[in-house]
Design an enzyme around this catalytic site. Structure first.
Site, short mmCIF file in Angstrom:
data_model
loop_
_atom_site.label_atom_id
_atom_site.label_comp_id
_atom_site.label_asym_id
_atom_site.label_seq_id
_atom_site.Cartn_x
_atom_site.Cartn_y
_atom_site.Cartn_z
N ASP A 3 1.87 30.23 2.52
CA ASP A 3 1.77 28.78 2.65
C ASP A 3 1.59 28.20 1.26
OD1 ASP A 3 1.41 26.18 3.45
OD2 ASP A 3 -0.53 26.51 4.41
N TYR A 10 -1.64 32.41 -0.51
CA TYR A 10 -2.06 31.01 -0.63
C TYR A 10 -2.92 30.66 0.59
CZ TYR A 10 2.12 31.23 -3.59
OH TYR A 10 3.08 31.60 -4.52
N CYS A 34 5.33 22.65 3.29
CA CYS A 34 5.15 21.21 3.42
C CYS A 34 6.22 20.45 2.66
CB CYS A 34 3.76 20.79 2.94
SG CYS A 34 3.44 21.17 1.20
N CYS A 90 0.83 -1.21 0.00
CA CYS A 90 0.00 0.00 0.00
C CYS A 90 0.86 1.25 0.00
CB CYS A 90 -0.92 -0.02 1.22
SG CYS A 90 -1.96 1.47 1.35
N CYS A 101 -7.82 0.50 7.62
CA CYS A 101 -6.88 1.60 7.46
C CYS A 101 -6.65 2.26 8.81
CB CYS A 101 -7.40 2.63 6.45
SG CYS A 101 -6.25 3.97 6.11
N GLN A 110 -6.36 21.54 6.07
CA GLN A 110 -5.28 20.73 6.62
C GLN A 110 -5.82 19.36 7.02
OE1 GLN A 110 -2.08 21.16 6.80
NE2 GLN A 110 -1.78 23.34 6.42
N GLU A 134 -5.66 33.87 -2.83
CA GLU A 134 -5.71 32.44 -3.19
C GLU A 134 -6.19 32.33 -4.63
OE1 GLU A 134 -5.58 28.80 -3.77
OE2 GLU A 134 -5.12 29.25 -1.67
N CYS A 142 1.27 4.55 3.48
CA CYS A 142 2.34 4.75 4.48
C CYS A 142 3.60 4.06 3.99
CB CYS A 142 1.97 4.13 5.83
SG CYS A 142 0.45 4.72 6.57
#
Length: 454
Positions: free
Chosen positions: A384, A315, A411, A84, A162, A286, A336, A87
């Site tokens: 962001d 953003y 991120c 999978c 999951c 988020q 945005e 992860c």
């Protein structure tokens, strides 16, 4: 070129000790000073690996076997872990994951941004690193309903359990899978581009408990949806919205060509940082509500508002930072490019009784100078950007605003670092970086950086 690279060839089997985890998720080690990346490894593993790529500066290899396992290896609880793609670090203790992410931020800033002396604060970890996501997107496929197989866009791993979203997700998966089988509906095949059922989207509001379930299909007509909505509501009473979206394009994702509400309302209500947000099927929010609370706290601390400042939020999405900062600022301007997000941000401002926020839709490069002309120099600028970063041209426009304080939320540390280099070249100093773990069991890491004009 490293000495080892002159003698190593594709197909060679090598033995090495894994030193660290790299951004992207693979472990890395050295053979006579030559770095080699190996997936599915942990720091401290002694492994055998087979090279499939040899470049002048590095090699890439497949794991053949583990000769001596690391002390940070652990048993993955999920039965689907491995194939999978949801992860990739469940085999590593959470302590080791957090340490690796903190190191990745530090190394990215140093090697990609030349920021070797910047303070990197201890990572903000999750107290409970399971069942943390508030949104999951599962794919229909002729093989079943599940998540994409690691590294394959056209294959899935059928999922029954999951550990990323709450256990209610598994009940919904079972109900929707049973519906698809009973109705005999075809599933989307990404190779041929045929099939009706495409995605199952589940959104959960961690603050209120409300749940949205949505089917995304390639055609607007789907028989039996109202019956499915009734069965879902009976199985999971927290479901307040059942939606249907249409996407006949070649790839997954938004924007959808149409969204209809099968049952309930068009949104769920989430609570974050003392604010209420309405979240629809296509709303960006988020995905880790608990850590997003910490993220807002870090941004607010770095903004250090005293009450009279003008704040720019670039953003801005649905206004998460804009609304939180508006409670301490004189005026906030959010920008945005996604028009539905701006509409949602305005609605959220009204919902929370905040009148000192103004939102503009458009590309930051074009809209930012217009906002400066209208509002003047900001006291604090927050940005962001997406995973790809803001880019040099945007960063130069950000610096041109003359904001005394810039709070950069990222991120992706590999795009954050070059963006910060642009700020430094324009007369800013990077004060500190605060990593946060919003995505346990993956290599992704969030980071908030404070830069000040010198």
């Amino acid at each position: 070129m490293a000495v080892a690279a002159t003698r190593l060839r594709r197909g060679d089997e090598i033995t090495l000790t894994i030193d660290r985890l790299a951004y992207g998720g693979r472990g890395s080690g050295h053979v006579d000073g030559f770095v080699v990346f190996v997936p599915d490894t942990a720091p401290g593993d002694r492994v055998r690996a087979r090279l499939w790529r040899v470049k002048p500066d590095y090699g890439e290899a497949d794991l053949v076997g583990i000769e001596s396992p690391s002390q940070v290896r652990t048993a993955a609880p999920c039965p689907h872990f491995g194939p999978c793609g949801g992860c990739i670090w469940q085999h590593i203790t959470y302590d080791a994951q957090a340490a690796a992410k903190e190191a990745i931020v530090r190394e990215s800033l140093a090697h990609l941004g030349g920021l070797r002396d910047v303070e990197v604060r201890p990572i903000v970890r999750m107290a409970a690193p399971w069942y943390y996501r508030n949104k999951m997107e599962f794919s229909f496929h002729p093989d079943g309903l599940g998540l994409h197989r690691r590294g394959a866009f056209d294959k899935i791993v059928p999922i029954e359990t999951c550990y990323l979203q709450s256990p209610r997700t598994n009940i919904i998966l079972a109900e929707v899978g049973a519906f698809a089988r009973r109705a005999g509906l075809s599933s989307f095949d990404p190779r041929s581009g045929t099939g009706l059922l495409r995605q199952l989207v589940i959104r959960e509001a961690k603050g209120t408990g409300e749940v949205m379930v949505a089917l995304v299909t390639t055609a607007p007509e789907v028989p039996g949806l109202r019956g499915l909505a009734e069965r879902l509501a009976a199985a999971v009473p927290e479901i307040v919205s059942v939606a249907h979206g249409t996407n006949a394009g070649p790839s997954d994702g938004v924007p959808l060509t149409g969204v209809t509400i099968v049952a309930g309302q068009a949104y769920i209500r989430e609570q974050l940082a003392g604010l209420t947000f309405r979240i629809g099927l296509e709303t960006f929010f988020q995905t880790n509500t608990a850590q997003a609370e910490h993220l807002v706290d870090v941004v607010a601390a770095d903004a250090d508002l005293r009450g009279g400042e003008t704040v720019f939020d670039l953003y801005c999405g649905v206004g998460t930072f804009s609304l939180a900062l508006a409670r301490r600022a004189a005026r906030v301007y959010g920008v945005e490019i996604v028009a539905p997000a701006i509409e949602a941000a305005r609605n959220n401002a009204e919902l929370n009784g905040l009148a000192n926020v103004e939102f503009a839709s458009g590309d930051v490069r074009r809209v930012l100078p217009e906002v400066v002309e209208r509002a003047g120099r900001p006291g604090v600028l927050v940005l962001d950007p997406p995973r790809s970063g803001a880019g040099a041209r945007v960063m130069r426009k950000v610096a041109a605003t003359g904001a005394p304080r810039i709070v950069y939320v990222s991120c992706n540390p590999t795009t954050l670092a070059p963006d910060l280099k642009e700020l430094i070249a324009e007369g800013y100093a990077v004060r500190h970086a605060q990593p946060l773990d919003l995505f346990p069991h993956t290599y992704h890491v969030e980071c908030v950086v404070l830069a000040e004009r010198t």
